[in-house]
Write an enzyme that holds these catalytic residues in place. Structure first.
Site, PDB file in Angstrom:
ATOM      1  N   MET A 151      28.897 -23.197  12.523  1.00  0.00           N
ATOM      2  CA  MET A 151      28.039 -23.223  11.349  1.00  0.00           C
ATOM      3  C   MET A 151      27.302 -21.888  11.319  1.00  0.00           C
ATOM      4  O   MET A 151      26.643 -21.509  12.292  1.00  0.00           O
ATOM      5  CB  MET A 151      27.040 -24.373  11.411  1.00  0.00           C
ATOM      6  N   GLY A 204      33.385 -19.807  11.467  1.00  0.00           N
ATOM      7  CA  GLY A 204      34.239 -19.786  12.640  1.00  0.00           C
ATOM      8  C   GLY A 204      35.590 -19.246  12.230  1.00  0.00           C
ATOM      9  O   GLY A 204      36.154 -19.676  11.206  1.00  0.00           O
ATOM     10  N   GLU A 207      37.798 -16.622  19.727  1.00  0.00           N
ATOM     11  CA  GLU A 207      36.460 -17.211  19.773  1.00  0.00           C
ATOM     12  C   GLU A 207      36.425 -18.513  20.580  1.00  0.00           C
ATOM     13  O   GLU A 207      35.440 -19.246  20.540  1.00  0.00           O
ATOM     14  CB  GLU A 207      35.927 -17.449  18.357  1.00  0.00           C
ATOM     15  N   THR A 249      44.893  -3.568  10.693  1.00  0.00           N
ATOM     16  CA  THR A 249      44.190  -3.589   9.416  1.00  0.00           C
ATOM     17  C   THR A 249      43.284  -2.367   9.312  1.00  0.00           C
ATOM     18  O   THR A 249      42.637  -1.976  10.286  1.00  0.00           O
ATOM     19  CB  THR A 249      43.373  -4.880   9.262  1.00  0.00           C
ATOM     20  N   ASP A 299      31.699  -9.763  -1.098  1.00  0.00           N
ATOM     21  CA  ASP A 299      31.386 -10.147   0.279  1.00  0.00           C
ATOM     22  C   ASP A 299      32.625  -9.915   1.136  1.00  0.00           C
ATOM     23  O   ASP A 299      33.670 -10.519   0.908  1.00  0.00           O
ATOM     24  CB  ASP A 299      30.985 -11.627   0.316  1.00  0.00           C
ATOM     25  N   ASP A 329      39.898 -12.731   8.067  1.00  0.00           N
ATOM     26  CA  ASP A 329      40.435 -14.087   8.168  1.00  0.00           C
ATOM     27  C   ASP A 329      41.409 -14.367   7.024  1.00  0.00           C
ATOM     28  O   ASP A 329      42.438 -15.022   7.226  1.00  0.00           O
ATOM     29  CB  ASP A 329      39.298 -15.107   8.161  1.00  0.00           C
TER      30      ASP A 329
END
Length: 307
Positions: free
Chosen positions: A15, A42, A142, A220, A247, A253
């Site tokens: 979160m 996440g 992660e 990337t 943003d 991701d």
């Protein structure tokens, strides 16, 4: 009509507590903030939602606490059709949290892994059938490295495509890299994995990573797009796209979700990297890492108009 691919994402669920303030507080100081947002995040969960919105049959393997944040993260995945039956719920651990301070055009982040640190190899053994059924397994860093290593080994054993997004950056073993088909570092991650300086020419860093066992390295490059090289091939580039940026949080991701989707649908590497670039570019035109993940028809329509 081609059947949609089955993809398993093994990774983190956090979160994100995003606080906006006029400036960062000095040591020992309390200041008043302007806004706070609770945003599901996440890297694992972000990529799972990105895949599901593109149309992939997506299963998420990870861990959350038995708290309100854990329930909310699972609900966010379920709303987009991600299979959450392989997410472990822990009573003794809180859900992972990322505390993000936005101030003066910059951000500082503190991540508390919480339940993510309890996503263990033994969990993958319980959900091995999901991996055996998948077309591709998507990983990040992660969760504990031993879990990532076991996941790659298990997926390779079943002959699955293994895609590793090596973020956050850390040194990786040759054993892990030899089980990776596609590695997607940015420039700083590439330098760390390759053991070279960040200003080392791109091709030299990629060459070193390929020598360590990776089959294909896709680096990337932000607004410049991406560069990729297959073992035994030459360095090739795919340009980026000029879009109105809202943003950039979920850009990486989104890229990995797009790449995984295209590869699992048996697109060749150039087509897959180009598609991933389009998904990533469209994602940054919206707010939020998960909120910005586009659907397949949105990608097609946006870039049809661009042409």
């Amino acid at each position: 009509m081609q059947q949609e691919p089955k993809i398993v994402v093994i990774g983190s669920l956090n979160m994100d507590l995003v606080v906006k303030a006029p400036r960062a507080p000095k040591r020992g100081e309390t200041i008043l903030g302007e806004e706070i947002h609770f945003i599901p995040g996440g890297k694992g969960a972000n990529q799972a939602i990105g895949l599901a919105r593109l149309g992939a049959e997506t299963t998420m393997i990870g861990a959350v606490g038995s708290d309100a944040f854990g329930a909310e993260l699972q609900e966010a995945l379920q709303r987009d059709g991600v299979n959450t039956s392989s997410i472990k719920v822990l009573a003794a651990q809180p859900t992972g949290v990322a505390s993000i301070l936005l101030a003066e055009g910059d951000n500082s982040i503190v991540v508390v892994p919480g339940a993510n640190a309890q996503c263990l190899p033994e969990d993958l053994k319980r959900f091995e059938a999901k991996i055996a059924e998948a077309d591709l397994v998507l990983l990040q860093l992660e969760i504990p490295l031993e879990t990532v290593e076991y996941a790659a080994e298990l997926a390779r054993r079943y002959g699955k495509i293994v895609l590793l997004n090596p973020a956050p950056a850390q040194t990786l073993s040759r054993d892990l890299l030899s089980n990776v088909d596609y590695l997607t570092p940015n420039r700083s991650e590439l330098a760390l994995i390759a053991g070279v300086a960040e200003d080392t020419p791109l091709d030299q860093g990629i060459e070193r990573v390929l020598e360590l066992g990776v089959s294909t390295c896709i680096t990337t490059l932000g607004a410049e797009g991406a560069a990729y090289r297959e073992r035994g091939g030459r360095l090739l580039r795919v340009p980026g796209h000029k879009v109105p940026v809202v943003d950039t949080t979920g850009a990486g991701d989104a890229f990995n979700a797009g790449l995984a989707y295209a590869l699992a649908r048996s697109q060749d590497i150039r087509e897959a990297v180009a598609f991933a670039g389009r998904v990533s570019a469209l994602a940054v035109t919206k707010f939020g890492a998960q909120g910005g993940m586009p659907r397949l028809n949105e990608v097609a329509e946006y870039f049809r108009e661009e042409r």
